[in-house]
Design a protein around this motif. Structure first.
Motif, PDB file in Angstrom:
ATOM      1  N   GLN A 207      -8.294  78.225  30.326  1.00 49.49           N
ATOM      2  CA  GLN A 207      -8.721  76.910  29.821  1.00 49.49           C
ATOM      3  C   GLN A 207      -7.831  75.813  30.395  1.00 49.49           C
ATOM      4  O   GLN A 207      -8.310  74.758  30.825  1.00 49.49           O
ATOM      5  CB  GLN A 207      -8.673  76.876  28.286  1.00 49.49           C
ATOM      6  CG  GLN A 207      -9.208  75.542  27.734  1.00 49.49           C
ATOM      7  CD  GLN A 207      -9.124  75.440  26.222  1.00 49.49           C
ATOM      8  OE1 GLN A 207      -8.442  76.222  25.564  1.00 49.49           O
ATOM      9  NE2 GLN A 207      -9.832  74.471  25.667  1.00 49.49           N
ATOM     10  N   ASN A 208      -6.536  76.080  30.414  1.00 49.31           N
ATOM     11  CA  ASN A 208      -5.591  75.105  30.961  1.00 49.31           C
ATOM     12  C   ASN A 208      -5.881  74.835  32.431  1.00 49.31           C
ATOM     13  O   ASN A 208      -5.919  73.680  32.871  1.00 49.31           O
ATOM     14  CB  ASN A 208      -4.166  75.637  30.758  1.00 49.31           C
ATOM     15  CG  ASN A 208      -3.107  74.730  31.363  1.00 49.31           C
ATOM     16  OD1 ASN A 208      -2.948  74.696  32.579  1.00 49.31           O
ATOM     17  ND2 ASN A 208      -2.404  73.986  30.533  1.00 49.31           N
ATOM     18  N   LEU A 209      -6.119  75.891  33.194  1.00 48.49           N
ATOM     19  CA  LEU A 209      -6.371  75.710  34.634  1.00 48.49           C
ATOM     20  C   LEU A 209      -7.701  74.996  34.866  1.00 48.49           C
ATOM     21  O   LEU A 209      -7.819  74.167  35.769  1.00 48.49           O
ATOM     22  CB  LEU A 209      -6.365  77.059  35.356  1.00 48.49           C
ATOM     23  CG  LEU A 209      -5.049  77.847  35.322  1.00 48.49           C
ATOM     24  CD1 LEU A 209      -5.216  79.178  36.040  1.00 48.49           C
ATOM     25  CD2 LEU A 209      -3.903  77.056  35.929  1.00 48.49           C
ATOM     26  N   ALA A 210      -8.710  75.304  34.053  1.00 55.24           N
ATOM     27  CA  ALA A 210     -10.019  74.669  34.220  1.00 55.24           C
ATOM     28  C   ALA A 210      -9.903  73.166  34.031  1.00 55.24           C
ATOM     29  O   ALA A 210     -10.593  72.385  34.696  1.00 55.24           O
ATOM     30  CB  ALA A 210     -11.029  75.255  33.239  1.00 55.24           C
ATOM     31  N   ARG A 211      -9.032  72.731  33.111  1.00 56.38           N
ATOM     32  CA  ARG A 211      -8.837  71.297  32.876  1.00 56.38           C
ATOM     33  C   ARG A 211      -7.792  70.702  33.817  1.00 56.38           C
ATOM     34  O   ARG A 211      -7.616  69.483  33.849  1.00 56.38           O
ATOM     35  CB  ARG A 211      -8.328  71.074  31.440  1.00 56.38           C
ATOM     36  CG  ARG A 211      -9.278  71.434  30.346  1.00 56.38           C
ATOM     37  CD  ARG A 211      -8.544  71.766  29.037  1.00 56.38           C
ATOM     38  NE  ARG A 211      -7.661  70.720  28.560  1.00 56.38           N
ATOM     39  CZ  ARG A 211      -7.994  69.817  27.631  1.00 56.38           C
ATOM     40  NH1 ARG A 211      -9.185  69.852  27.084  1.00 56.38           N
ATOM     41  NH2 ARG A 211      -7.138  68.902  27.247  1.00 56.38           N
ATOM     42  N   GLY A 212      -7.076  71.554  34.517  1.00 53.08           N
ATOM     43  CA  GLY A 212      -5.913  71.117  35.280  1.00 53.08           C
ATOM     44  C   GLY A 212      -6.265  70.248  36.481  1.00 53.08           C
ATOM     45  O   GLY A 212      -7.382  70.271  36.989  1.00 53.08           O
TER      46      GLY A 212
ATOM     47  N   ASP B  56       5.084  81.213  37.418  1.00 53.34           N
ATOM     48  CA  ASP B  56       5.838  80.828  36.228  1.00 53.34           C
ATOM     49  C   ASP B  56       4.907  80.097  35.272  1.00 53.34           C
ATOM     50  O   ASP B  56       4.574  78.934  35.470  1.00 53.34           O
ATOM     51  CB  ASP B  56       7.004  79.929  36.658  1.00 53.34           C
ATOM     52  CG  ASP B  56       7.870  79.488  35.494  1.00 53.34           C
ATOM     53  OD1 ASP B  56       7.371  79.446  34.349  1.00 53.34           O
ATOM     54  OD2 ASP B  56       9.036  79.148  35.735  1.00 53.34           O
ATOM     55  N   GLU B  57       4.451  80.794  34.215  1.00 55.94           N
ATOM     56  CA  GLU B  57       3.379  80.200  33.405  1.00 55.94           C
ATOM     57  C   GLU B  57       3.819  78.946  32.666  1.00 55.94           C
ATOM     58  O   GLU B  57       3.025  78.029  32.483  1.00 55.94           O
ATOM     59  CB  GLU B  57       2.741  81.230  32.467  1.00 55.94           C
ATOM     60  CG  GLU B  57       3.642  81.757  31.392  1.00 55.94           C
ATOM     61  CD  GLU B  57       2.892  82.717  30.468  1.00 55.94           C
ATOM     62  OE1 GLU B  57       1.799  83.161  30.836  1.00 55.94           O
ATOM     63  OE2 GLU B  57       3.421  83.016  29.397  1.00 55.94           O
TER      64      GLU B  57
ATOM     65  N   LEU C  15       1.535  75.804  33.369  1.00 54.45           N
ATOM     66  CA  LEU C  15       0.692  75.310  32.277  1.00 54.45           C
ATOM     67  C   LEU C  15       1.203  73.992  31.702  1.00 54.45           C
ATOM     68  O   LEU C  15       0.412  73.157  31.264  1.00 54.45           O
ATOM     69  CB  LEU C  15       0.563  76.357  31.172  1.00 54.45           C
ATOM     70  CG  LEU C  15       0.011  77.736  31.573  1.00 54.45           C
ATOM     71  CD1 LEU C  15      -0.254  78.583  30.341  1.00 54.45           C
ATOM     72  CD2 LEU C  15      -1.254  77.642  32.410  1.00 54.45           C
ATOM     73  N   TYR C  16       2.520  73.790  31.718  1.00 54.59           N
ATOM     74  CA  TYR C  16       3.067  72.543  31.183  1.00 54.59           C
ATOM     75  C   TYR C  16       2.843  71.357  32.115  1.00 54.59           C
ATOM     76  O   TYR C  16       2.958  70.210  31.696  1.00 54.59           O
ATOM     77  CB  TYR C  16       4.573  72.672  30.898  1.00 54.59           C
ATOM     78  CG  TYR C  16       4.897  73.155  29.500  1.00 54.59           C
ATOM     79  CD1 TYR C  16       4.303  72.557  28.383  1.00 54.59           C
ATOM     80  CD2 TYR C  16       5.790  74.198  29.297  1.00 54.59           C
ATOM     81  CE1 TYR C  16       4.602  73.005  27.097  1.00 54.59           C
ATOM     82  CE2 TYR C  16       6.093  74.646  28.014  1.00 54.59           C
ATOM     83  CZ  TYR C  16       5.492  74.043  26.924  1.00 54.59           C
ATOM     84  OH  TYR C  16       5.783  74.479  25.658  1.00 54.59           O
ATOM     85  N   HIS C  17       2.568  71.621  33.387  1.00 59.23           N
ATOM     86  CA  HIS C  17       2.510  70.499  34.330  1.00 59.23           C
ATOM     87  C   HIS C  17       1.164  70.312  34.995  1.00 59.23           C
ATOM     88  O   HIS C  17       1.024  69.509  35.904  1.00 59.23           O
ATOM     89  CB  HIS C  17       3.622  70.670  35.383  1.00 59.23           C
ATOM     90  CG  HIS C  17       4.978  70.717  34.758  1.00 59.23           C
ATOM     91  ND1 HIS C  17       5.779  71.834  34.782  1.00 59.23           N
ATOM     92  CD2 HIS C  17       5.651  69.789  34.048  1.00 59.23           C
ATOM     93  CE1 HIS C  17       6.886  71.592  34.110  1.00 59.23           C
ATOM     94  NE2 HIS C  17       6.830  70.362  33.648  1.00 59.23           N
ATOM     95  N   SER C  18       0.149  71.049  34.548  1.00 62.00           N
ATOM     96  CA  SER C  18      -1.144  71.004  35.223  1.00 62.00           C
ATOM     97  C   SER C  18      -2.023  69.841  34.762  1.00 62.00           C
ATOM     98  O   SER C  18      -2.951  69.456  35.459  1.00 62.00           O
ATOM     99  CB  SER C  18      -1.894  72.312  34.969  1.00 62.00           C
ATOM    100  OG  SER C  18      -2.130  72.445  33.573  1.00 62.00           O
ATOM    101  N   ASP C  19      -1.747  69.322  33.585  1.00 61.76           N
ATOM    102  CA  ASP C  19      -2.669  68.341  33.009  1.00 61.76           C
ATOM    103  C   ASP C  19      -2.355  66.942  33.525  1.00 61.76           C
ATOM    104  O   ASP C  19      -1.262  66.422  33.292  1.00 61.76           O
ATOM    105  CB  ASP C  19      -2.559  68.392  31.481  1.00 61.76           C
ATOM    106  CG  ASP C  19      -3.669  67.610  30.826  1.00 61.76           C
ATOM    107  OD1 ASP C  19      -4.638  68.237  30.381  1.00 61.76           O
ATOM    108  OD2 ASP C  19      -3.588  66.363  30.783  1.00 61.76           O
TER     109      ASP C  19
END
Lengths: 370, 164
Positions: free
Chosen positions: A203-208, A318-319, A323-327
């Motif tokens: 979900q995070n990557l799809a919005r990233g 490194d998740e 994940l913390y920096h994709s948005d």
């Protein structure tokens, strides 16, 4: 630290007016319509839908118009608007095997059921500027003669072909069949938590942000977390969305959406716990966002290092980093908040640096005197 | 809103209803307006739930078949109504959940859904649904035939296997 300030109302109001003027540009040039943005800047709309995480072409076209084509700003506008709408339902997982395919290519098999369907792609264009478009004659494009037959439907997924020999790891629903599937993690309802499950990561990557994921995906190819990818399949087309409304108690089809799906197939030598087998990375986006879907699949695979007993050495593995920096809404907000007044904060720093410099000078003078 | 929730409707009738609801969701508002005004006797109806715009969270599966995850949301409009007209042989409740933010689209879809459940209103409504379904199918086929015109055969060049 940002400290609240007062004043500036007049300046801000005037800035809004100036912004509106700039947005409109030269008034002698006709205004762009939402339909035009939707129809003629369709890939921009697709990107904003995906990263804004809201499938509504009209709203996205409005956001792009309001943001003057700044797509990250448009994503922000869309995310803000979505918070005003109630959630009516969650869908059944879309079935990409049943997709009405308009493009489907595989880099792993040249002959496969349904064949290679290029669809609308820039892949084989010469990347030469087409000055005929600059002439704005609005001449219709050269007509395409449709084939006699439609493409095969349903079109078998490449991974379903490979899966038969057990050479490719299977993808099966989470949980055991008896107790049913657990509810997937939802970033719109809960903050990130670690270690992250694949549902949270996808979900995070799809919005990233596409740029961020593209760079990370690229880094894995260049040796920073290599996982030897092949584009097993990329497909574009329309899928139905189904929900089960409480008041009806059966699944209904509420319309179709366009999606792009990428299945990366990766070499895997095996580990202590698993035999050699091809592993998988998955990318899925709204609209036609092929670069994004491919980058997402590369990063998804890189982030699976823990479950595949690979050592996480590189940024893409490194998740927390990913994940913390994709948005891009969060990233843009935090980077850009630096523009806001930090006067008090800076004043304190200034005092500190002055004192340190003075101390340093005193010490030097004392040293020289001794 | 719980007072308007009807009993879950089970049984063999659902398959036909699922099909027409899918067709109505894919129709354009203009098409539904035209079909509605062409009905020999458009019924009147009362609201059970006025059209409401909201979101549906769309889910996918890892690898297409694996773990479910939340892909993103889509705008959806829903409503529910009841035919006020007893002249159609049954009291019917119509529901609609349709992609997009067009309230009138949802309203007409729900009205057709109700009408399709009545013995006397069914005939002309079924004709309308058939026309709409045929149009969507024709469009899809045209798109698919255009896509198929871009189907290729890649040849692998292998050294030493060139024809002499």
């Amino acid at each position: 630290m940002y400290v609240a300030v007062k004043g500036g109302e007049k300046a801000i109001l005037n800035s809004h007016k100036l912004l509106a003027e700039e947005r409109r540009g030269d008034p002698s040039v006709p205004e762009v319509s939402l339909r035009q943005i939707d129809q003629q800047l369709g890939l921009a709309v697709d990107r904003v839908m995906t990263e804004g995480s809201l499938y509504d072409r009209g709203l996205v076209a409005l956001a792009i118009k309001q943001a003057r084509g700044d797509l990250v700003e448009a994503v922000f506008l869309l995310r803000a608007y979505r918070t005003t709408l109630p959630r009516l339902a969650v869908s059944e997982p879309i079935d990409t095997a049943a997709m009405a395919v308009r493009r489907r290519v595989s880099a792993t098999y040249k002959d496969l059921p349904g064949g290679q369907v290029l669809g609308p792609t820039y892949d084989y264009t010469h990347r030469l500027l087409d000055f005929a478009l600059a002439a704005e004659t609005d001449a219709p494009p050269e007509a395409l003669e449709p084939a006699e037959e439609p493409v095969a439907h349903p079109m078998l997924r490449v991974c379903d072909v490979l899966g038969g020999e057990d050479l490719l790891e299977p993808e099966t629903p989470a949980g055991d069949p008896a107790s049913g599937e657990p509810e997937p993690f939802d970033l719109t309802r809960e903050p990130l938590s670690f270690p992250a499950g694949r549902d949270q990561r996808l979900q995070n990557l799809a919005r990233g942000d596409e740029g961020f994921l593209l760079a990370l995906g690229y880094s894995t190819q260049r040796g920073f977390g290599g996982n030897h990818p092949f584009a097993g399949e990329i497909r574009l087309g329309e899928v139905s969305v189904e929900i089960v409304p409480e008041e009806l108690g059966f699944a209904i089809d509420i319309g179709e959406i366009t999606v792009t799906e990428c299945q990366m197939v990766n070499q895997f030598a095996g580990s202590a716990s698993r035999p050699a087998q091809f592993t998988r990375g998955y990318g899925l986006t709204f609209g036609h966002c092929e670069r994004k879907a491919m980058a997402m699949a590369l990063v998804d695979r890189a982030l699976r290092c823990r479950e595949l007993d690979e050592t996480a050495r590189y940024p893409a593995q490194d998740e927390e980093f990913v994940l913390y920096h994709s948005d891009n809404v969060e990233a843009s907000g935090f980077v850009q908040h630096l523009k806001l007044p930090h006067y008090v904060d800076f004043q304190a720093e200034l005092e500190l640096v002055r004192r340190l410099r003075a101390d340093h000078g005193d010490a030097r003078r004392k040293e020289a005197a001794e | 809103m719980s007072e308007i929730i009807t009993e879950p409707e089970q049984g063999p009738g659902n398959e036909a209803r699922r099909r027409w609801m899918a067709v109505l969701a894919r129709a354009s508002r203009a098409e539904l307006e035209a079909e509605w005004s062409d009905l020999p006797r458009p019924p009147s109806y009362e609201w059970l739930r006025r059209p409401e715009v909201g979101l549906v969270m769309v889910r996918g599966r890892a690898g297409g078949t694996g773990q479910a995850f939340n892909l993103g949301e889509m705008a959806v409009t829903r409503c529910a109504l009841r035919l006020a007209d007893a002249a159609f042989g049954a009291v019917a409740t119509g529901h609609a959940y349709v992609k997009g933010r067009d309230r009138r689209h949802a309203e007409l879809a729900a009205a057709f859904d109700a009408l399709l459940q009545t013995p006397d209103g069914r005939g002309p409504a079924q004709e309308a649904v058939r026309r709409l379904a045929d149009r969507r199918a024709a469009e899809r086929e045209q798109r698919s035939r255009k896509a198929n015109a871009t189907r290729v055969e890649f040849f692998t060049m292998v050294r030493g296997e060139n024809p002499r």
